[in-house]
Design a protein around this motif. Structure first.
Motif, PDB file in Angstrom:
ATOM      1  N   ARG A  36       0.860  -1.178   0.000  1.00  0.00           N
ATOM      2  CA  ARG A  36       0.000   0.000   0.000  1.00  0.00           C
ATOM      3  C   ARG A  36       0.898   1.230   0.000  1.00  0.00           C
ATOM      4  O   ARG A  36       1.920   1.274   0.711  1.00  0.00           O
ATOM      5  CB  ARG A  36      -0.880  -0.007   1.256  1.00  0.00           C
ATOM      6  CG  ARG A  36      -1.787   1.182   1.391  1.00  0.00           C
ATOM      7  CD  ARG A  36      -2.828   0.960   2.463  1.00  0.00           C
ATOM      8  NE  ARG A  36      -2.292   1.015   3.815  1.00  0.00           N
ATOM      9  CZ  ARG A  36      -3.063   0.990   4.909  1.00  0.00           C
ATOM     10  NH1 ARG A  36      -4.377   0.895   4.783  1.00  0.00           N
ATOM     11  NH2 ARG A  36      -2.520   1.033   6.106  1.00  0.00           N
ATOM     12  N   SER A  38       0.523   5.353   0.391  1.00  0.00           N
ATOM     13  CA  SER A  38      -0.234   6.585   0.590  1.00  0.00           C
ATOM     14  C   SER A  38       0.493   7.719  -0.117  1.00  0.00           C
ATOM     15  O   SER A  38       1.679   7.618  -0.422  1.00  0.00           O
ATOM     16  CB  SER A  38      -0.377   6.875   2.084  1.00  0.00           C
ATOM     17  OG  SER A  38      -1.058   5.811   2.721  1.00  0.00           O
ATOM     18  N   ASP A  86      -8.158   4.191   4.625  1.00  0.00           N
ATOM     19  CA  ASP A  86      -7.777   3.127   3.692  1.00  0.00           C
ATOM     20  C   ASP A  86      -7.456   3.699   2.306  1.00  0.00           C
ATOM     21  O   ASP A  86      -6.943   2.979   1.440  1.00  0.00           O
ATOM     22  CB  ASP A  86      -8.899   2.090   3.538  1.00  0.00           C
ATOM     23  CG  ASP A  86      -9.251   1.413   4.847  1.00  0.00           C
ATOM     24  OD1 ASP A  86     -10.406   0.961   4.983  1.00  0.00           O
ATOM     25  OD2 ASP A  86      -8.379   1.342   5.742  1.00  0.00           O
ATOM     26  N   TYR A  90      -2.971   0.739  -4.014  1.00  0.00           N
ATOM     27  CA  TYR A  90      -2.635  -0.632  -3.636  1.00  0.00           C
ATOM     28  C   TYR A  90      -1.880  -1.253  -4.809  1.00  0.00           C
ATOM     29  O   TYR A  90      -2.406  -1.371  -5.916  1.00  0.00           O
ATOM     30  CB  TYR A  90      -3.903  -1.410  -3.277  1.00  0.00           C
ATOM     31  CG  TYR A  90      -4.471  -0.915  -1.973  1.00  0.00           C
ATOM     32  CD1 TYR A  90      -5.271   0.230  -1.937  1.00  0.00           C
ATOM     33  CD2 TYR A  90      -4.168  -1.553  -0.771  1.00  0.00           C
ATOM     34  CE1 TYR A  90      -5.760   0.718  -0.731  1.00  0.00           C
ATOM     35  CE2 TYR A  90      -4.642  -1.069   0.427  1.00  0.00           C
ATOM     36  CZ  TYR A  90      -5.439   0.070   0.442  1.00  0.00           C
ATOM     37  OH  TYR A  90      -5.905   0.558   1.641  1.00  0.00           O
TER      38      TYR A  90
END
Lengths: 116, 112
Positions: A36, A38, A86, A90
């Motif tokens: 993941r 960000s 979330d 990804y």
């Protein structure tokens, strides 16, 4: 295909909904990773599959996150009851997974998830 | 705790100069260390790998060094070009397996 394929490329969902992200690795690659990322950050390890071995789930941030790899090929990352934190890209990657190999990862282009 | 640290500040460099990026790690015993390039909106792309018993590796204008005593890798881009502008990520694995852990990346901007 020639490379790692991920879908959807973009997903916008409402808080509390479940989402599924799919990864098609390079044919013959036995190792598959989910990371993941960000905005403006590095890659956060989530989960790693190697052949028929039990997956390394040590990076999954909560029990809302789960992943499967069916038939040693396609993988699905599922996020239940999505939260705004979330939101991220990804990334899926695969490698040959050969013992003593270089472990070079081939990445897909990622699935950008936005939780409203 | 385990850490992989890269300079979070962007590196601005003039075309033709050498860019040097640092990757420091703590509480790891990596079998090898890898460097990747990431362009905005794209997945990372593998550049170079260096093993624990190697001091230096080269590929075209790229050079990587690995000092297991200092727990540091240096990544050099010589004769830099504007097309080298990207974020560069280091990643390493423990000797026990192939799980790769990444640093936060350093953004490089090469100005013409």
């Amino acid at each position: 295909g020639a490379g790692v394929s991920q879908s959807p490329s973009n997903k916008v969902t409402e808080k509390g909904k479940d989402v599924e992200l799919r990864c098609d690795p390079i044919s013959g690659h036995t190792a598959l990773y989910w990371y993941r990322q960000s905005l403006g950050q590095g890659l956060e390890f989530l989960i790693y599959f190697q052949g028929n071995s039990a997956p390394d789930k040590s990076g999954l941030p909560s029990d809302r996150f789960s992943a499967e790899r069916t038939g040693g090929s396609v993988s699905t990352l599922t996020i239940q009851r999505t939260q705004q934190e979330d939101s991220a890209v990804y990334l899926c990657a695969s490698s040959t997974g050969r013992a003593g190999g270089t472990g070079e990862l081939f990445f897909g282009e990622g699935s950008r998830l936005t939780v409203l | 705790s385990q850490k992989i640290e890269q300079n979070s500040e962007a590196l601005n460099i003039q075309e033709g100069k050498t860019a040097t990026l640092t990757c420091n790690y703590t509480n790891y015993s990596p079998a090898y260390l890898q460097w990747y390039r990431q362009d905005p909106g794209r997945g990372p792309v593998f550049l170079l790998l260096i093993r624990e018993n190697e001091k230096e590796k080269r590929k075209e204008r790229l050079k990587v060094t690995f000092d297991t005593t200092l727990k540091q890798s240096l990544f050099h881009i010589t004769a830099s070009q504007p097309a080298d502008s990207a974020t560069y990520l280091c990643a390493l694995n423990e000797a026990a397996g192939n799980k790769l852990t990444f640093g936060g990346g350093t953004r490089v901007l090469v100005k013409p």
